[in-house]
Design a protein around this motif. Structure first.
Motif, mmCIF file in Angstrom:
data_model
loop_
_atom_site.group_PDB
_atom_site.id
_atom_site.type_symbol
_atom_site.label_atom_id
_atom_site.label_comp_id
_atom_site.label_asym_id
_atom_site.label_seq_id
_atom_site.Cartn_x
_atom_site.Cartn_y
_atom_site.Cartn_z
ATOM 1 N N MET A 1 26.329 24.076 -29.999
ATOM 2 C CA MET A 1 25.756 22.715 -29.247
ATOM 3 C C MET A 1 26.989 21.831 -29.071
ATOM 4 O O MET A 1 27.723 22.054 -30.091
ATOM 5 C CB MET A 1 24.846 22.294 -30.292
ATOM 6 N N SER A 2 27.174 21.210 -28.114
ATOM 7 C CA SER A 2 28.081 20.324 -27.810
ATOM 8 C C SER A 2 28.189 19.144 -28.725
ATOM 9 O O SER A 2 26.981 18.748 -29.307
ATOM 10 C CB SER A 2 28.147 19.692 -26.303
ATOM 11 N N LEU A 9 20.935 13.834 -30.590
ATOM 12 C CA LEU A 9 19.749 14.571 -31.458
ATOM 13 C C LEU A 9 19.680 13.726 -32.888
ATOM 14 O O LEU A 9 18.890 13.687 -33.493
ATOM 15 C CB LEU A 9 19.824 16.074 -31.432
ATOM 16 N N LEU A 10 20.963 13.572 -33.566
ATOM 17 C CA LEU A 10 20.992 12.914 -34.467
ATOM 18 C C LEU A 10 20.439 11.505 -34.713
ATOM 19 O O LEU A 10 19.628 10.874 -35.521
ATOM 20 C CB LEU A 10 22.455 13.083 -35.270
ATOM 21 N N ALA A 11 21.030 10.802 -33.648
ATOM 22 C CA ALA A 11 20.372 9.345 -33.139
ATOM 23 C C ALA A 11 19.250 9.207 -32.981
ATOM 24 O O ALA A 11 18.235 8.290 -33.747
ATOM 25 C CB ALA A 11 21.193 8.980 -31.973
ATOM 26 N N GLY A 12 18.414 10.177 -32.414
ATOM 27 C CA GLY A 12 16.968 10.299 -32.200
ATOM 28 C C GLY A 12 16.500 10.629 -33.625
ATOM 29 O O GLY A 12 15.292 10.102 -33.852
ATOM 30 N N CYS A 13 17.050 11.494 -34.543
ATOM 31 C CA CYS A 13 16.477 11.805 -35.738
ATOM 32 C C CYS A 13 16.324 10.436 -36.611
ATOM 33 O O CYS A 13 15.418 10.235 -37.561
ATOM 34 C CB CYS A 13 17.051 12.893 -36.539
ATOM 35 N N VAL A 14 17.449 9.770 -36.524
ATOM 36 C CA VAL A 14 17.494 8.317 -37.414
ATOM 37 C C VAL A 14 16.447 7.514 -36.922
ATOM 38 O O VAL A 14 15.841 6.834 -37.829
ATOM 39 C CB VAL A 14 18.872 8.062 -37.355
ATOM 40 N N VAL A 15 16.376 7.429 -35.732
ATOM 41 C CA VAL A 15 15.381 6.533 -35.089
ATOM 42 C C VAL A 15 13.892 6.904 -35.526
ATOM 43 O O VAL A 15 13.056 5.999 -35.863
ATOM 44 C CB VAL A 15 15.871 6.401 -33.617
ATOM 45 N N GLY A 50 18.228 15.594 -39.888
ATOM 46 C CA GLY A 50 19.377 14.701 -39.709
ATOM 47 C C GLY A 50 20.447 15.274 -40.677
ATOM 48 O O GLY A 50 21.656 15.237 -40.267
ATOM 49 N N LEU A 51 20.238 15.611 -41.709
ATOM 50 C CA LEU A 51 21.087 16.386 -42.567
ATOM 51 C C LEU A 51 21.854 17.499 -42.045
ATOM 52 O O LEU A 51 22.981 17.693 -42.269
ATOM 53 C CB LEU A 51 20.450 16.643 -44.091
ATOM 54 N N TYR A 52 20.923 18.283 -41.274
ATOM 55 C CA TYR A 52 21.683 19.434 -40.991
ATOM 56 C C TYR A 52 22.361 19.180 -39.643
ATOM 57 O O TYR A 52 23.532 19.868 -39.347
ATOM 58 C CB TYR A 52 20.293 20.581 -40.429
ATOM 59 N N LEU A 53 22.066 18.220 -38.775
ATOM 60 C CA LEU A 53 22.863 17.839 -37.758
ATOM 61 C C LEU A 53 24.215 17.124 -38.061
ATOM 62 O O LEU A 53 25.231 17.376 -37.476
ATOM 63 C CB LEU A 53 22.186 16.913 -36.989
ATOM 64 N N THR A 54 24.188 16.392 -39.438
ATOM 65 C CA THR A 54 25.366 15.908 -39.838
ATOM 66 C C THR A 54 26.407 16.702 -40.243
ATOM 67 O O THR A 54 27.326 16.731 -39.930
ATOM 68 C CB THR A 54 25.084 14.898 -41.000
ATOM 69 N N ALA A 55 25.892 18.077 -40.969
ATOM 70 C CA ALA A 55 26.656 18.873 -41.314
ATOM 71 C C ALA A 55 27.296 19.983 -40.173
ATOM 72 O O ALA A 55 28.481 20.132 -39.879
ATOM 73 C CB ALA A 55 25.907 20.057 -42.273
ATOM 74 N N HIS A 56 26.574 19.856 -38.966
ATOM 75 C CA HIS A 56 26.913 20.553 -37.660
ATOM 76 C C HIS A 56 27.861 19.526 -37.165
ATOM 77 O O HIS A 56 29.161 19.993 -36.367
ATOM 78 C CB HIS A 56 25.777 20.676 -36.853
ATOM 79 N N VAL A 57 27.842 18.411 -37.127
ATOM 80 C CA VAL A 57 28.967 17.415 -36.468
ATOM 81 C C VAL A 57 30.150 17.514 -37.285
ATOM 82 O O VAL A 57 31.226 17.473 -36.922
ATOM 83 C CB VAL A 57 28.478 15.847 -36.511
ATOM 84 N N LEU A 58 30.233 17.617 -38.823
ATOM 85 C CA LEU A 58 31.294 17.622 -39.356
ATOM 86 C C LEU A 58 31.953 19.100 -39.428
ATOM 87 O O LEU A 58 33.127 19.111 -39.232
ATOM 88 C CB LEU A 58 30.932 17.740 -41.031
ATOM 89 N N ASN A 59 31.113 20.216 -39.083
ATOM 90 C CA ASN A 59 31.748 21.480 -38.843
ATOM 91 C C ASN A 59 32.365 21.293 -37.346
ATOM 92 O O ASN A 59 33.453 21.945 -37.239
ATOM 93 C CB ASN A 59 30.751 22.579 -38.666
ATOM 94 N N LEU A 60 31.866 20.867 -36.442
ATOM 95 C CA LEU A 60 32.716 20.521 -35.099
ATOM 96 C C LEU A 60 33.878 19.780 -35.061
ATOM 97 O O LEU A 60 34.602 19.814 -34.423
ATOM 98 C CB LEU A 60 31.703 19.786 -34.014
ATOM 99 N N PHE A 61 34.047 18.986 -36.181
ATOM 100 C CA PHE A 61 35.128 18.076 -36.283
ATOM 101 C C PHE A 61 36.091 18.814 -37.246
ATOM 102 O O PHE A 61 37.296 18.487 -37.445
ATOM 103 C CB PHE A 61 35.066 16.786 -37.117
ATOM 104 N N GLY A 62 35.905 20.168 -37.841
ATOM 105 C CA GLY A 62 36.932 21.175 -38.344
ATOM 106 C C GLY A 62 36.395 20.841 -40.005
ATOM 107 O O GLY A 62 37.645 21.653 -40.704
ATOM 108 N N VAL A 63 35.892 20.136 -40.608
ATOM 109 C CA VAL A 63 35.539 20.340 -41.842
ATOM 110 C C VAL A 63 34.959 21.378 -42.203
ATOM 111 O O VAL A 63 33.530 21.726 -41.700
ATOM 112 C CB VAL A 63 34.819 18.819 -42.169
ATOM 113 N N ILE A 64 35.285 22.191 -43.303
ATOM 114 C CA ILE A 64 34.331 23.187 -43.717
ATOM 115 C C ILE A 64 33.105 22.969 -44.713
ATOM 116 O O ILE A 64 33.778 22.215 -45.814
ATOM 117 C CB ILE A 64 35.277 24.290 -44.433
ATOM 118 N N THR A 65 32.022 23.098 -44.094
ATOM 119 C CA THR A 65 30.901 22.699 -45.280
ATOM 120 C C THR A 65 30.189 23.859 -45.814
ATOM 121 O O THR A 65 29.229 23.772 -46.891
ATOM 122 C CB THR A 65 29.815 21.983 -44.306
ATOM 123 N N GLY A 66 30.724 25.168 -45.361
ATOM 124 C CA GLY A 66 29.994 26.105 -46.142
ATOM 125 C C GLY A 66 31.152 27.295 -46.558
ATOM 126 O O GLY A 66 32.045 27.079 -46.602
#
Length: 67
Positions: A1-2, A9-15, A50-66
């Motif tokens: 996902m881009s 999707l994260l903003a939609g989940c928060v709202v 939303g928690l899953y999508l937050t981890a995905h955003v962090l992975n897209l920025f290069g942070v290793i979460t797993g």
């Protein structure tokens, strides 16, 4: 996902999670009948997604979460 789709999707989940939290905290009205939508469950579901999508955003920025 881009990144843009993930953030949308994260903003939609928060709202939607905030809306469900607001509706779930309202006191019951016995004159109107029972609630037919489980707002508290939906709030928890949107929070988990939303928690899953937050981890995905962090992975897209290069942070290793797993592993």
């Amino acid at each position: 996902m881009s990144l843009s789709l993930t953030l949308a999707l994260l903003a939609g989940c928060v709202v939607l999670g905030a809306f469900c939290g607001w509706r779930g905290a309202a006191p019951p009205n016995p004159h109107k009948g029972p609630r037919l939508i489980p707002y508290r469950f939906l709030m928890a579901l949107f929070g988990a997604v939303g928690l899953y999508l937050t981890a995905h955003v962090l992975n897209l920025f290069g942070v290793i979460t797993g592993r």
